[in-house]
Design a protein around this motif. Structure first.
Motif, PDB file in Angstrom:
ATOM      1  N   ILE A 103       0.844  -1.392   0.135  1.00 37.53           N
ATOM      2  CA  ILE A 103       0.107  -0.168   0.050  1.00 37.53           C
ATOM      3  C   ILE A 103       1.027   1.382  -0.158  1.00 37.53           C
ATOM      4  N   GLY A 104       2.097   1.188  -0.116  1.00 40.81           N
ATOM      5  CA  GLY A 104       2.927   2.053  -0.028  1.00 40.81           C
ATOM      6  C   GLY A 104       4.634   1.866  -0.280  1.00 40.81           C
ATOM      7  N   PHE A 105       5.429   2.525  -0.014  1.00 40.38           N
ATOM      8  CA  PHE A 105       6.934   2.346  -0.198  1.00 40.38           C
ATOM      9  C   PHE A 105       7.758   3.325   0.671  1.00 40.38           C
ATOM     10  N   VAL A 106       8.852   2.934   0.834  1.00 40.56           N
ATOM     11  CA  VAL A 106       9.867   3.796   1.671  1.00 40.56           C
ATOM     12  C   VAL A 106      10.711   4.321   0.442  1.00 40.56           C
ATOM     13  N   MET A 107      11.357   5.613   0.876  1.00 39.59           N
ATOM     14  CA  MET A 107      12.271   6.205  -0.087  1.00 39.59           C
ATOM     15  C   MET A 107      12.956   7.235   0.557  1.00 39.59           C
ATOM     16  N   ASN A 108      14.177   7.780  -0.129  1.00 42.24           N
ATOM     17  CA  ASN A 108      14.999   8.555   0.386  1.00 42.24           C
ATOM     18  C   ASN A 108      14.279   9.987   0.928  1.00 42.24           C
TER      19      ASN A 108
END
Length: 340
Positions: A103-108
């Protein structure tokens, strides 16, 4: 996914999970900003990363979530992009429950200023003390390097809004809103995940003249044009390439008309101050811009390459590094360069 509603339902705590099933609670205090389809949170465990979560109305739309998950999978398949420190690229899926669905993601997360801060000499002096035109040109070169890397994987930037690029005090560049880029689908170049996002002031003219093209795949030639507009605006201390003396039109309207003042065939003129700024660019860099914004305006096939732009910026940087003339590196040169 577990929602805990508080008060009138405005403040929410959401529990999400990493691919190993480890839970993480995101509260209203972690919420940073809202995007078109998602909400961005600071990560309470690691302040160097952000977490983007789809909005509830998107999660309730099965076709939208299928598109999101397919696109996310394609982006995570591009390892160099995932590992690039200058891209706010998905680094890891965020799930709705242990062993659940993304349902989402991790990013810098990036610090610094938006690139627009370099569009005015006084702002450069204020936000980046000690910087000169050489410093700005190095940022432009870093930007071109980033676009070239993406192009190796057939990833095309759609939206060249200056606010989608960040610059640090050391001159490093950061690209945000990467999930709006055109991404090849399943390794196929001719099949891609598309978005119609664009910033009119920096768009290829054919996209502004025929809006139907926005729903078709972008081309490398269109990216070359947009990148050149942005680079020109950087090395010319904020001047748009189609800004001209006597015009009161919006920048995108001037862009459609295609009268580039440095092209002697255009019939357009610059204000004397900007002629002074332009005079310190090498002739070969001016020629690059003339070909891009003159003949290249109406004919995408003749638009010079990103590799050539990279070489011209390297040459401009070398000229400034060697020169002992203060005006060569000045953000506000005091006089025009004499022509030999």
């Amino acid at each position: 996914m577990d929602w805990q509603r508080q008060g009138a339902g405005i403040d929410r705590t959401i529990t999400v999970y990493d691919p190993h099933g480890k839970p993480l609670k995101l509260t209203a205090n972690d919420r940073l900003t809202d995007g078109g389809e998602g909400v961005i949170y600071n990560c309470p465990l690691n302040r160097s990363i952000l977490i983007k979560i789809c909005k509830p109305e998107v999660m309730g739309n099965a076709p939208a979530m299928n598109r999101f998950r397919s696109r996310l999978q394609a982006m995570l398949g591009l390892a160099e992009c995932t590992n690039s420190p200058f891209l706010a690229w998905p680094r890891m899926k965020v799930l709705d429950k242990p062993n659940g669905q993304p349902i989402g993601f991790v990013m810098n997360k990036f610090s610094g200023r938006k690139l627009r801060a370099l569009f005015c000499a006084d702002q450069v002096t204020k936000f980046f003390p000690g910087w000169d035109r050489l410093s700005v040109a190095r940022v432009a070169l870093n930007l071109v390097d980033a676009i070239r890397m993406l192009a190796r994987y057939h990833v095309l930037v759609n939206d060249f809004n200056p606010d989608n690029f960040m610059v640090t005090p050391s001159g490093e560049i950061g690209l945000i809103d990467c999930d709006s880029y055109q991404i090849p689908a399943g390794g196929w170049v001719r099949k891609a995940f598309l978005t119609s996002l664009h910033f009119p002031d920096y768009a290829a003219p054919e996209l502004l003249k025929d809006k139907k093209l926005l729903d078709q795949p972008r081309t490398p030639e269109q990216v070359r044009f947009s990148l050149a507009v942005l680079v020109y605006s950087l090395v010319m201390c904020g001047l748009h390439p189609y800004a001209r003396l006597g015009s009161s039109k919006e920048q995108w309207q001037n862009l459609i008309e295609g009268k580039f003042p440095l092209d002697p065939r255009s019939g357009a003129r610059m204000a004397p101050y900007w002629e002074t700024v332009a005079s310190w660019m090498p002739d070969s860099l001016v020629d690059y811009f003339v070909r891009m914004f003159g003949p290249g305006h109406s004919d995408p096939a003749v638009r010079p390459s990103v590799t050539e732009l990279h070489s011209e910026l390297e040459n401009f940087i070398a000229v400034m590094e060697r020169s002992r003339i203060a005006d060569q590196r000045a953000l506000k040169p005091s006089k025009k360069k004499r022509k030999r």
